[in-house]
Design a protein around this motif. Structure first.
Motif, PDB file in Angstrom:
ATOM      1  N   GLY A   1     -28.151 -26.298 -29.752  1.00 39.88           N
ATOM      2  CA  GLY A   1     -29.041 -25.139 -29.811  1.00 39.88           C
ATOM      3  C   GLY A   1     -30.184 -24.941 -30.708  1.00 39.88           C
ATOM      4  O   GLY A   1     -30.764 -23.897 -31.055  1.00 39.88           O
TER       5      GLY A   1
ATOM      6  N   GLY B   1     -31.459 -32.316 -29.196  1.00 39.59           N
ATOM      7  CA  GLY B   1     -31.289 -33.242 -28.058  1.00 39.59           C
ATOM      8  C   GLY B   1     -32.321 -32.674 -26.931  1.00 39.59           C
ATOM      9  O   GLY B   1     -33.557 -33.490 -26.775  1.00 39.59           O
ATOM     10  N   ARG B   2     -32.409 -31.874 -26.352  1.00 41.16           N
ATOM     11  CA  ARG B   2     -33.097 -31.560 -25.309  1.00 41.16           C
ATOM     12  C   ARG B   2     -34.541 -31.252 -25.656  1.00 41.16           C
ATOM     13  O   ARG B   2     -35.577 -31.673 -24.857  1.00 41.16           O
ATOM     14  CB  ARG B   2     -32.655 -30.115 -24.320  1.00 41.16           C
ATOM     15  CG  ARG B   2     -31.242 -30.540 -23.563  1.00 41.16           C
ATOM     16  CD  ARG B   2     -30.759 -29.187 -22.970  1.00 41.16           C
ATOM     17  NE  ARG B   2     -29.469 -29.406 -22.355  1.00 41.16           N
ATOM     18  CZ  ARG B   2     -28.238 -29.330 -22.867  1.00 41.16           C
ATOM     19  NH1 ARG B   2     -28.383 -29.003 -24.339  1.00 41.16           N
ATOM     20  NH2 ARG B   2     -27.106 -29.573 -22.260  1.00 41.16           N
TER      21      ARG B   2
ATOM     22  N   PRO C   1     -28.616 -38.400 -29.860  1.00 43.61           N
ATOM     23  CA  PRO C   1     -28.569 -39.322 -28.657  1.00 43.61           C
ATOM     24  C   PRO C   1     -28.636 -38.749 -27.426  1.00 43.61           C
ATOM     25  O   PRO C   1     -27.956 -37.801 -27.149  1.00 43.61           O
ATOM     26  CB  PRO C   1     -27.412 -40.059 -28.832  1.00 43.61           C
ATOM     27  CG  PRO C   1     -26.309 -39.247 -29.576  1.00 43.61           C
ATOM     28  CD  PRO C   1     -27.193 -38.405 -30.373  1.00 43.61           C
TER      29      PRO C   1
ATOM     30  N   ARG D   1     -33.483 -24.853 -31.985  1.00 47.61           N
ATOM     31  CA  ARG D   1     -34.967 -24.506 -31.197  1.00 47.61           C
ATOM     32  C   ARG D   1     -36.034 -24.196 -32.169  1.00 47.61           C
ATOM     33  O   ARG D   1     -37.154 -24.342 -31.637  1.00 47.61           O
ATOM     34  CB  ARG D   1     -34.682 -23.467 -30.014  1.00 47.61           C
ATOM     35  CG  ARG D   1     -33.635 -23.942 -28.960  1.00 47.61           C
ATOM     36  CD  ARG D   1     -33.930 -25.391 -28.229  1.00 47.61           C
ATOM     37  NE  ARG D   1     -32.998 -25.739 -27.431  1.00 47.61           N
ATOM     38  CZ  ARG D   1     -32.130 -26.699 -27.498  1.00 47.61           C
ATOM     39  NH1 ARG D   1     -32.229 -27.257 -28.515  1.00 47.61           N
ATOM     40  NH2 ARG D   1     -31.277 -26.805 -26.652  1.00 47.61           N
TER      41      ARG D   1
ATOM     42  N   THR E   1     -19.075 -41.053 -30.709  1.00 48.08           N
ATOM     43  CA  THR E   1     -18.959 -40.082 -30.131  1.00 48.08           C
ATOM     44  C   THR E   1     -17.367 -39.646 -29.495  1.00 48.08           C
ATOM     45  O   THR E   1     -16.972 -40.639 -28.780  1.00 48.08           O
ATOM     46  CB  THR E   1     -19.938 -39.802 -28.888  1.00 48.08           C
ATOM     47  OG1 THR E   1     -21.285 -40.040 -29.138  1.00 48.08           O
ATOM     48  CG2 THR E   1     -19.652 -38.204 -28.353  1.00 48.08           C
TER      49      THR E   1
END
Ligand SMILES: Cc1cc2nc3c(=O)[nH]c(=O)nc-3n(C[C@H](O)[C@H](O)[C@H](O)COP(=O)(O)O)c2cc1C
Ligand SMILES: CC(C)CC(=O)C(=O)O
Length: 361
Positions: free
Chosen positions: A282, A303-304, A74, A284, A157
């Motif tokens: 983290g 996320g990102r 989220p 990636r 959360t």
């Protein structure tokens, strides 16, 4: 485009303060950096000649059978990142067979998010993330909203008893949504003002008892997100959690906690197979997915990278992030001599310094 290229394109496209909101973390951003760095310390020790054909990477998750092992974590405010906002993210996740966790801080109402996912796939898995509101009636109203929309699980959360101190946001003065945007799920709730960031509740008061009440008020599976201590993972299961997400909120809450992946093995041991354990923070590359799964995660959240894909190319960008991670993971699984996620086991994860020292493990 590679994930790195999507990040660079997103940085070009975004208002610098919005870029910083996504990219940044709390305090000195030590935890933010540590989450990615932790994966660099791990290496995979392949098994050979096991037969790596006919691979199947599906994961069975609460409210999402045969989902991709990469879940969309989220993240708030997608309409700030791209005009198509959460609808684009929802269509992309549905097309890639990935669970989408949409949240209370979405700039599109959960019913519209689920509707967008259903335009793409007949049976998409959309989970709804919420916090325990200081007013139980508001929490319950959010739960009913998510149920009515057709969400298949809830995610509570628990790492945010207070807002994180996001250094870049404080510097940029980005402390709320700009005019014209709202946290749409907060509209028309009992006794709650509509839609500002500060209306999104983070009560310092909730306890496991409140969590247990929430889990009992719904027939949906309820996961707990933001667990790092193994004792809390045990408590989560005892209070009815259907899954545990090991997460430090992408380094956006405490800047003094360990890297998320470093907390995973102890949580996996504490949960002892009773419910699935997920990990975010983290991740990636496909090999990061493989490391987390080998350490016992049923799936990982991202996320990102998803937000970068969205900002750079909308729906296509999110699809590209999810497809890249899936393909890289599948390739890594093959190189590890695996056909199923379960073929990745803890003995296949070593730390790089152990290998270089030629030590035993
Ligand atoms: C811009 C942004 C907004 C986020 N908003 C939420 C949120 O509303 N609720 C939540 O539980 N986590 C939120 N998170 C945390 C993510 O769910 C996830 O834990 C974290 O991003 C994982 O780390 P990664 O970005 O390194 O993949 C947010 C993260 C980012 C980057
Ligand atoms: C609006 C916030 C609650 C979103 C969040 O969790 C974050 O920015 O990390």
């Amino acid at each position: 485009m590679t994930l790195r290229a999507l990040h660079d394109a997103a940085r070009e496209a975004l208002d610098p303060a919005h870029y910083d909101y996504v990219a940044g973390g709390a305090g000195e951003e030590r935890v933010l950096a540590g989450n990615e760095r932790a994966f660099d310390r791990y290496a995979l020790l392949p098994r050979v000649l096991r037969g790596a054909e006919d691979r199947d990477t599906a994961a069975d998750l609460p409210g999402a059978r045969r989902a991709a092992p990469v879940v969309v974590a989220p993240t708030a405010f997608h309409r700030l990142m791209h005009p198509d906002g959460e609808r684009a993210t929802a269509r992309a996740a549905a097309a890639e067979g990935a669970v989408l966790i949409t949240g209370t801080a979405a700039t599109t109402a959960v019913a519209d998010v689920v509707a967008a996912a259903r335009e793409t796939a007949p049976d998409p898995a959309v989970w709804f993330q919420l916090y325990l509101h200081p007013r139980p009636a508001v929490t319950e109203a959010l739960v009913r909203r998510a149920e009515k929309a057709g969400c298949t699980a809830l995610v509570v959360t628990v790492d945010s008893p207070v807002f994180g101190r996001h250094t870049r946001d404080l510097r940029n003065g980005f402390t709320d949504l700009p005019p014209g945007y709202a946290a749409e799920n907060m509209r028309d709730l009992p006794g709650a003002p509509p839609g500002a960031l500060t209306d999104i509740p983070m009560s310092a008061s909730p306890t496991w008892r409140d969590f247990g009440e929430l889990a009992r008020m719904t027939s949906l599976p309820v996961l707990v997100k933001g667990v790092l201590h193994p004792a809390d993972a045990r408590l989560a299961v005892e209070h009815g959690a259907a899954g545990v997400v090991v997460s430090n909120h992408g380094g956006r809450q405490s800047d003094a906690v360990p890297a998320a992946v470093d907390c995973l093995p102890a949580v996996v041991r504490a949960v002892a197979g009773r419910v699935p354990v997920l990990l975010d923070g983290g991740v990636r590359r496909g090999s990061d997915v493989a490391v987390a799964l080998a350490l016992g995660a049923a799936a990982v959240g991202v996320g990102r990278p998803v937000v970068w894909g969205l900002a750079a190319e909308g729906e296509a960008g999110v699809r590209s992030v999810l497809a890249t991670l899936r393909d890289e993971y599948d390739h890594t699984l093959a190189l590890c001599g695996g056909r199923r996620n379960a073929d990745l086991t803890e003995d296949m994860v070593v730390t790089r310094d152990v290998v270089t020292r030629g030590g035993t493990w």
